[in-house]
Motif scaffolding. Structure first.
Motif, PDB file in Angstrom:
ATOM      1  N   ALA A   1      36.613  41.953  36.561  1.00  0.00           N
ATOM      2  CA  ALA A   1      35.580  42.136  37.579  1.00  0.00           C
ATOM      3  C   ALA A   1      34.191  42.020  36.964  1.00  0.00           C
ATOM      4  CB  ALA A   1      35.738  43.487  38.261  1.00  0.00           C
ATOM      5  N   ASP A   2      33.342  41.250  37.630  1.00  0.00           N
ATOM      6  CA  ASP A   2      31.927  41.158  37.287  1.00  0.00           C
ATOM      7  C   ASP A   2      31.179  42.058  38.260  1.00  0.00           C
ATOM      8  OD1 ASP A   2      29.462  38.427  37.388  1.00  0.00           O
ATOM      9  OD2 ASP A   2      29.297  40.540  36.835  1.00  0.00           O
TER      10      ASP A   2
ATOM     11  N   TRP B   1      38.534  45.165  33.093  1.00  0.00           N
ATOM     12  CA  TRP B   1      39.711  44.326  32.884  1.00  0.00           C
ATOM     13  C   TRP B   1      40.985  45.073  33.231  1.00  0.00           C
ATOM     14  CZ3 TRP B   1      39.369  39.264  31.025  1.00  0.00           C
ATOM     15  CH2 TRP B   1      38.089  38.866  30.629  1.00  0.00           C
ATOM     16  N   GLY B   2      41.974  44.308  33.690  1.00  0.00           N
ATOM     17  CA  GLY B   2      43.300  44.861  33.871  1.00  0.00           C
ATOM     18  C   GLY B   2      44.065  44.849  32.559  1.00  0.00           C
ATOM     19  N   GLN B   3      45.310  45.286  32.631  1.00  0.00           N
ATOM     20  CA  GLN B   3      46.134  45.389  31.421  1.00  0.00           C
ATOM     21  C   GLN B   3      46.809  44.069  31.070  1.00  0.00           C
ATOM     22  OE1 GLN B   3      47.153  46.245  34.390  1.00  0.00           O
ATOM     23  NE2 GLN B   3      49.212  45.391  34.549  1.00  0.00           N
TER      24      GLN B   3
ATOM     25  N   MET C   1      34.997  38.085  40.798  1.00  0.00           N
ATOM     26  CA  MET C   1      36.312  38.329  40.209  1.00  0.00           C
ATOM     27  C   MET C   1      36.784  37.103  39.449  1.00  0.00           C
ATOM     28  SD  MET C   1      37.093  41.422  40.977  1.00  0.00           S
ATOM     29  CE  MET C   1      38.741  41.346  40.294  1.00  0.00           C
ATOM     30  N   GLY C   2      37.601  37.361  38.443  1.00  0.00           N
ATOM     31  CA  GLY C   2      38.081  36.235  37.653  1.00  0.00           C
ATOM     32  C   GLY C   2      39.455  36.468  37.082  1.00  0.00           C
ATOM     33  N   TRP C   3      40.088  35.385  36.726  1.00  0.00           N
ATOM     34  CA  TRP C   3      41.326  35.390  35.954  1.00  0.00           C
ATOM     35  C   TRP C   3      41.050  34.699  34.623  1.00  0.00           C
ATOM     36  CZ3 TRP C   3      45.732  37.923  37.124  1.00  0.00           C
ATOM     37  CH2 TRP C   3      45.924  38.330  38.447  1.00  0.00           C
ATOM     38  N   PHE C   4      41.474  35.344  33.567  1.00  0.00           N
ATOM     39  CA  PHE C   4      41.377  34.807  32.223  1.00  0.00           C
ATOM     40  C   PHE C   4      42.759  34.879  31.605  1.00  0.00           C
ATOM     41  CE2 PHE C   4      36.724  34.616  31.708  1.00  0.00           C
ATOM     42  CZ  PHE C   4      36.334  35.333  32.834  1.00  0.00           C
ATOM     43  N   ARG C   5      42.952  34.149  30.529  1.00  0.00           N
ATOM     44  CA  ARG C   5      44.249  34.193  29.855  1.00  0.00           C
ATOM     45  C   ARG C   5      44.070  34.116  28.351  1.00  0.00           C
ATOM     46  NH1 ARG C   5      46.674  28.249  31.721  1.00  0.00           N
ATOM     47  NH2 ARG C   5      45.308  26.972  30.391  1.00  0.00           N
ATOM     48  N   GLN C   6      45.069  34.651  27.664  1.00  0.00           N
ATOM     49  CA  GLN C   6      45.041  34.632  26.204  1.00  0.00           C
ATOM     50  C   GLN C   6      46.421  34.312  25.677  1.00  0.00           C
ATOM     51  OE1 GLN C   6      43.437  38.192  24.371  1.00  0.00           O
ATOM     52  NE2 GLN C   6      42.974  37.079  22.496  1.00  0.00           N
ATOM     53  N   ALA C   7      46.521  33.204  24.991  1.00  0.00           N
ATOM     54  CA  ALA C   7      47.759  32.806  24.350  1.00  0.00           C
ATOM     55  C   ALA C   7      47.780  33.350  22.925  1.00  0.00           C
ATOM     56  CB  ALA C   7      47.861  31.284  24.340  1.00  0.00           C
ATOM     57  N   PRO C   8      48.958  33.500  22.334  1.00  0.00           N
ATOM     58  CA  PRO C   8      49.030  34.028  20.965  1.00  0.00           C
ATOM     59  C   PRO C   8      48.174  33.227  19.998  1.00  0.00           C
ATOM     60  CG  PRO C   8      51.199  33.955  21.941  1.00  0.00           C
ATOM     61  CD  PRO C   8      50.278  33.247  22.896  1.00  0.00           C
TER      62      PRO C   8
ATOM     63  N   LEU D   1      41.921  47.855  37.629  1.00  0.00           N
ATOM     64  CA  LEU D   1      42.517  46.597  38.042  1.00  0.00           C
ATOM     65  C   LEU D   1      43.971  46.577  37.593  1.00  0.00           C
ATOM     66  CD1 LEU D   1      39.439  46.076  36.736  1.00  0.00           C
ATOM     67  CD2 LEU D   1      39.876  43.811  37.683  1.00  0.00           C
ATOM     68  N   VAL D   2      44.859  46.218  38.504  1.00  0.00           N
ATOM     69  CA  VAL D   2      46.284  46.187  38.193  1.00  0.00           C
ATOM     70  C   VAL D   2      46.842  44.826  38.607  1.00  0.00           C
ATOM     71  CG1 VAL D   2      48.533  47.231  38.580  1.00  0.00           C
ATOM     72  CG2 VAL D   2      46.476  48.668  38.509  1.00  0.00           C
TER      73      VAL D   2
END
Length: 127
Positions: free
Chosen positions: A98-99, A117-119, A34-41, A4-5
């Motif tokens: 990706a699921d 997961w992508g980078q 498919m999904g989008w996730f996020r991570q904050a500091p 995934l890119v």
């Protein structure tokens, strides 16, 4: 092996829009949730939006409802996150995932279901 890119991140001002894309290779894209996730500091990785294999089911985090839209193009092996009215608290690294064992009906929202997961791509919202 699924790869995934992500692309489309950047620095924007509050109220701006941004469009993230994720191209998937390997396997059969139309078989994957498919999904989008996020991570904050300093925070846990969290759900942003997920979409079922055929796009019929979608689920969003409460904080993005009405501002973000997830979509997919199974012919182009692409999942997209359109983001409007961005806020400083949307600042995070955004990951495409990706699921590969999705539900027959519906879509899974739990992070643990997404094994590939992508980078990640950085989104920064700041004035």
């Amino acid at each position: 092996q699924v790869q995934l890119v992500e692309s489309g991140g950047g620095l924007v001002q509050p109220g701006d829009s941004l469009r993230l894309s994720c191209v998937v290779s390997g396997g059969t894209f139309s078989n994957y949730g498919m999904g989008w996730f996020r991570q904050a500091p300093g925070k846990e990785r969290e759900l942003v939006a997920v979409i079922s294999r055929n796009g019929d089911w979608k689920n969003y985090a409460d904080s993005v409802i009405g501002r973000f839209t997830i979509s997919r193009d199974n012919a182009q092996n692409t999942v997209t996150l359109q983001m409007y009215s961005l806020r400083p608290d949307d600042t995070a690294v955004y990951y495409c995932a990706a699921d590969q064992k999705p539900l027959l009906l519906g879509v899974r929202s739990e992070r643990a279901a997404y094994k590939s997961w992508g980078q990640g791509t950085q989104v920064t919202v700041s004035s």
